[in-house]
Design a protein around this motif. Structure first.
Motif, PDB file in Angstrom:
ATOM      1  N   LYS A 183     -78.250 -16.223 -30.090  1.00 11.93           N
ATOM      2  CA  LYS A 183     -77.043 -15.563 -30.653  1.00 11.93           C
ATOM      3  C   LYS A 183     -76.945 -14.824 -29.124  1.00 11.93           C
ATOM      4  N   GLU A 186     -72.132 -11.943 -25.614  1.00 11.69           N
ATOM      5  CA  GLU A 186     -69.698 -12.469 -25.856  1.00 11.69           C
ATOM      6  C   GLU A 186     -69.028 -12.272 -24.705  1.00 11.69           C
ATOM      7  N   ARG A 216     -73.015  -6.735 -32.578  1.00 14.69           N
ATOM      8  CA  ARG A 216     -74.032  -5.783 -33.664  1.00 14.69           C
ATOM      9  C   ARG A 216     -73.783  -6.591 -34.660  1.00 14.69           C
ATOM     10  N   SER A 236     -80.630  -4.030 -23.055  1.00 13.18           N
ATOM     11  CA  SER A 236     -81.212  -3.128 -22.522  1.00 13.18           C
ATOM     12  C   SER A 236     -81.981  -1.718 -23.341  1.00 13.18           C
ATOM     13  N   GLY A 259     -84.710  -2.364 -20.569  1.00  9.57           N
ATOM     14  CA  GLY A 259     -84.697  -2.213 -19.248  1.00  9.57           C
ATOM     15  C   GLY A 259     -85.952  -1.863 -18.430  1.00  9.57           C
ATOM     16  N   GLU A 391     -81.182   3.407 -15.592  1.00  5.96           N
ATOM     17  CA  GLU A 391     -80.939   1.565 -14.864  1.00  5.96           C
ATOM     18  C   GLU A 391     -79.180   1.662 -14.703  1.00  5.96           C
TER      19      GLU A 391
HETATM   20  P1  NAD Z   1     -77.128  -5.350 -24.334  1.00  8.31           P
HETATM   21  O1  NAD Z   1     -78.212  -4.555 -24.583  1.00  8.31           O
HETATM   22  O2  NAD Z   1     -75.948  -4.953 -24.119  1.00  8.31           O
HETATM   23  O3  NAD Z   1     -76.607  -6.647 -24.863  1.00  8.31           O
HETATM   24  C1  NAD Z   1     -78.192  -7.666 -24.874  1.00  8.31           C
HETATM   25  C2  NAD Z   1     -77.395  -8.255 -25.929  1.00  8.31           C
HETATM   26  O4  NAD Z   1     -76.998  -7.294 -27.274  1.00  8.31           O
HETATM   27  C3  NAD Z   1     -75.813  -9.372 -26.634  1.00  8.31           C
HETATM   28  O5  NAD Z   1     -76.247 -10.938 -27.071  1.00  8.31           O
HETATM   29  C4  NAD Z   1     -74.997  -7.915 -27.177  1.00  8.31           C
HETATM   30  O6  NAD Z   1     -74.203  -8.418 -28.034  1.00  8.31           O
HETATM   31  C5  NAD Z   1     -76.451  -7.321 -28.064  1.00  8.31           C
HETATM   32  N1  NAD Z   1     -75.678  -6.505 -28.558  1.00  8.31           N
HETATM   33  C6  NAD Z   1     -75.034  -4.970 -27.647  1.00  8.31           C
HETATM   34  N2  NAD Z   1     -75.329  -4.156 -28.437  1.00  8.31           N
HETATM   35  C7  NAD Z   1     -75.661  -4.461 -29.393  1.00  8.31           C
HETATM   36  C8  NAD Z   1     -76.178  -3.045 -30.271  1.00  8.31           C
HETATM   37  N3  NAD Z   1     -75.772  -1.922 -30.648  1.00  8.31           N
HETATM   38  N4  NAD Z   1     -76.323  -3.890 -32.128  1.00  8.31           N
HETATM   39  C9  NAD Z   1     -76.852  -5.250 -31.380  1.00  8.31           C
HETATM   40  N5  NAD Z   1     -76.714  -6.052 -30.602  1.00  8.31           N
HETATM   41  C10 NAD Z   1     -76.511  -5.830 -29.498  1.00  8.31           C
HETATM   42  O7  NAD Z   1     -77.480  -5.966 -22.660  1.00  8.31           O
HETATM   43  P2  NAD Z   1     -76.444  -6.163 -21.385  1.00  8.31           P
HETATM   44  O8  NAD Z   1     -76.290  -5.671 -20.736  1.00  8.31           O
HETATM   45  O9  NAD Z   1     -75.839  -7.871 -22.542  1.00  8.31           O
HETATM   46  O10 NAD Z   1     -77.851  -6.852 -20.101  1.00  8.31           O
HETATM   47  C11 NAD Z   1     -78.227  -6.128 -19.615  1.00  8.31           C
HETATM   48  C12 NAD Z   1     -78.707  -5.570 -20.175  1.00  8.31           C
HETATM   49  O11 NAD Z   1     -80.325  -6.099 -20.641  1.00  8.31           O
HETATM   50  C13 NAD Z   1     -79.838  -4.688 -18.787  1.00  8.31           C
HETATM   51  O12 NAD Z   1     -80.354  -3.120 -19.425  1.00  8.31           O
HETATM   52  C14 NAD Z   1     -80.940  -5.437 -18.220  1.00  8.31           C
HETATM   53  O13 NAD Z   1     -82.511  -4.632 -17.873  1.00  8.31           O
HETATM   54  C15 NAD Z   1     -81.439  -6.158 -19.955  1.00  8.31           C
HETATM   55  N6  NAD Z   1     -82.189  -7.060 -19.436  1.00  8.31           N
HETATM   56  C16 NAD Z   1     -83.691  -7.427 -19.479  1.00  8.31           C
HETATM   57  C17 NAD Z   1     -84.221  -8.455 -19.156  1.00  8.31           C
HETATM   58  C18 NAD Z   1     -85.546  -8.265 -19.024  1.00  8.31           C
HETATM   59  O14 NAD Z   1     -86.562  -9.666 -19.006  1.00  8.31           O
HETATM   60  N7  NAD Z   1     -86.709  -7.390 -19.477  1.00  8.31           N
HETATM   61  C19 NAD Z   1     -84.039  -9.634 -18.855  1.00  8.31           C
HETATM   62  C20 NAD Z   1     -82.084  -9.615 -18.628  1.00  8.31           C
HETATM   63  C21 NAD Z   1     -82.130  -8.491 -18.754  1.00  8.31           C
END
Ligand code: NAD
Length: 512
Positions: A183, A186, A216, A236, A259, A391
């Motif tokens: 997944k 998007e 989600r 995140s 994050g 962050e």
């Molecule tokens: P995000 O949490 O918004 O989204 C991540 C995934 O979760 C996506 O596929 C999204 O569609 C899904 N998602 C979003 N909201 C959701 C919800 N409420 N319920 C279920 N699924 C949901 O993150 P992002 O903005 O795409 O990416 C940036 C974040 O990812 C930053 O916080 C970054 O630090 C983190 N990140 C961490 C690592 C790591 O290795 N720790 C690596 C890359 C990115």
């Protein structure tokens, strides 16, 4: 369309990838995909319904028995073919990443290369899946350990590494005999579809690799689905916590990487020109949209003035613009991300930090209405300001000043995140102490972005990871398999007999 030059007819309608071909989906809900450098809408992507998720999991489930029973020799041959195709066509994937994420082409190519390293590592599956065997653990009794695939596993990935983060997981999961439902974010859906087609070309059977787009609804459907055995999530911290709690409550194995707030500690003996180069790379590379980006530079014992001057000179010389042009730094991924970052810049100013370089007024080399913020540098930042506590996930580097190593260490360890950290020094003893004492999962010594090689494992501590297992490396194979121990004895007629003449012994078996 939001201000780009594309015509409506150029907007592609994407599909899911289920059972080896495109699937339109049933929800009727779509998200717009934009080119962040121009602001133009380039595609629409379907948001899966729970019913779509069911179809995706069912396709993966039906592919599992045959894939699990496929010999390791055949499985790894498919992986080798996938690796060769990826190597030959990496430029295509990099271009897709730049078009949807915005990072400059060289950076996108670097992302693909780091993902490819995991594919290469996974080609060693026959060795990595070997169990162990003991002959004569007891008289005539042998013991063997095996690792077996889990079944259908979900991979849920963030926007910032459309190819590399999924590749931390799926090559290993597939090599180990699982079927994967990816997944992707998007915001950047096309890389996953390109990868799905590449798998098909490499000879992976239909259903072993599935792409389910969505939000989600799709994520929760995977987290609660009885036929999904495990979920690897990256995103995140708030969503990672939700994924971990929901997935484990539904009996799944979950690793949820969250994050970060990564610190770079600079001791007084460090070479400040080298440090400034590295700080600019780690703070502004990929517009700060890296989970391992350095966003807090902790200057120890009076180095701050000289360092800030050096970083400011380099930051203002960076070229910001369309990643397909000759630029160092691209846009943020979306208008919302840009507005969030500029909101933090305003908050930093209001909180009393010194704004040394203001990225809101950086000249930009791009057409249209892209989502740009240039490199931004704050000095005199304190730990109570939101530009430190949160962050930001943008090109904003904060300098904090402390007097001693101990203060720097306490500052890093007090942070609720624990993904990456770096120390810059020429003092081996200080670096060694830091390595031992810092409470963070990945440590760089004179290396600002210490992303481990594929054969080690990637993962943070504290609020940066929920679960016990890190990504890729030996831990990756461990996550995507479960152990079984077989104790066997082959009847030896000469050994028949036993207590009381019945041939039956009800005592607890001892090794004799
Ligand atoms: P995000 O949490 O918004 O989204 C991540 C995934 O979760 C996506 O596929 C999204 O569609 C899904 N998602 C979003 N909201 C959701 C919800 N409420 N319920 C279920 N699924 C949901 O993150 P992002 O903005 O795409 O990416 C940036 C974040 O990812 C930053 O916080 C970054 O630090 C983190 N990140 C961490 C690592 C790591 O290795 N720790 C690596 C890359 C990115």
């Amino acid at each position: 369309m939001t201000g780009g030059t594309l015509q409506q007819t150029d907007v592609e309608t994407l599909t899911h990838w289920v059972g080896g071909s495109g699937l339109a989906g049933t929800s009727g809900r779509f998200a717009e995909v934009t080119d962040p450098a121009t602001g133009a809408v380039t595609a629409t992507v379907p948001m899966a319904s729970a019913e779509d998720a069911d179809r995706a999991v069912a396709a993966a489930r039906s592919a599992f028995p045959a894939w699990r029973d496929t010999s390791l020799a055949r499985r790894t041959r498919v992986l080798f073919r996938f690796r060769e195709l990826l190597d030959a066509r990496a430029g295509e994937l990099a271009a897709i990443i730049t078009a949807e994420h915005g990072k400059v082409l060289a950076d996108a190519a670097g992302e693909v290369a780091r993902g490819q390293e995991v594919v290469e590592f996974a080609c060693g599956a026959p060795h990595l899946l070997k169990g162990s065997a003991t002959e004569n653990a007891s008289t005539g009794v042998d013991v063997t350990s095996l690792r077996q695939p889990l079944g259908v596993v979900g991979v849920i990935s963030p926007f910032n590494f459309p190819a590399m983060v999924p590749m931390w997981f799926f090559p290993i999961a597939i090599a180990a005999g699982n079927c994967v439902v990816l997944k992707p974010s998007e915001k950047v859906p096309s890389a996953a579809l390109w990868i799905a087609r590449l798998w098909a070309e490499a000879g992976l059977p239909d259903g072993v690799f599935t792409v389910l787009h969505g939000d989600r609804t799709a994520v929760d459907a995977l987290l609660t689905h009885p036929d999904v055995a495990a979920v690897s999530f990256v995103g995140s911290t708030a969503v990672a916590r939700h994924v971990y709690e929901t997935g484990t409550a539904h009996g799944k194995r979950v690793q949820a990487l969250g994050g970060a707030k990564n610190h770079m500690v600079v001791l007084p003996d460090a070479d400040l020109d080298v440090v400034a180069d590295q700080a600019v790379n780690a703070g502004f590379g990929s517009a700060g949209e890296r989970c391992m980006a350095v966003s807090a530079l902790v200057a120890v014992g009076g180095v701050a003035d000289a360092l800030v001057e050096r970083i400011a000179a380099r930051a203002t010389a960076l070229r910001t613009g369309d990643g397909r042009r000759s630029c160092d730094m691209g846009p943020l991924v979306s208008a919302a991300a840009r507005d969030r970052v500029t909101g933090y810049v305003e908050a930093g100013v209001a909180d009393g930090a010194t704004l040394v370089v203001d990225g809101r007024s950086t000249p930009v080399d791009a057409d249209g209405a892209g989502f740009f913020v240039g490199p931004t540098l704050f000095d005199h930042v304190t730990t109570d300001m939101s530009i430190y506590t949160d962050e930001i996930f943008g090109p904003v580097l904060s300098v904090l000043r402390v007097d001693t190593y101990d203060e720097a260490l306490a500052l890093v360890n007090a942070n609720p995140y624990g993904n990456g950290t770096a120390i810059f020094t020429n003092d081996g003893g200080a670096a060694r102490r830091f390595r031992t004492e810092v409470e963070v999962g990945m440590v760089g010594i004179n290396v600002p972005v210490p992303v481990p090689a594929a054969y080690y494992s990637f993962g943070g501590w504290k609020g940066s990871l929920f679960g016990d297992t890190h990504a890729h490396g030996a831990e990756g194979f461990h996550f995507f398999t479960r152990g079984k121990v077989v104790t066997s004895r082959w009847a030896d007629p000469a050994a028949r007999g036993g207590t009381g003449g019945t041939g039956v012994d009800l005592g607890f078996p001892r090794n004799v």
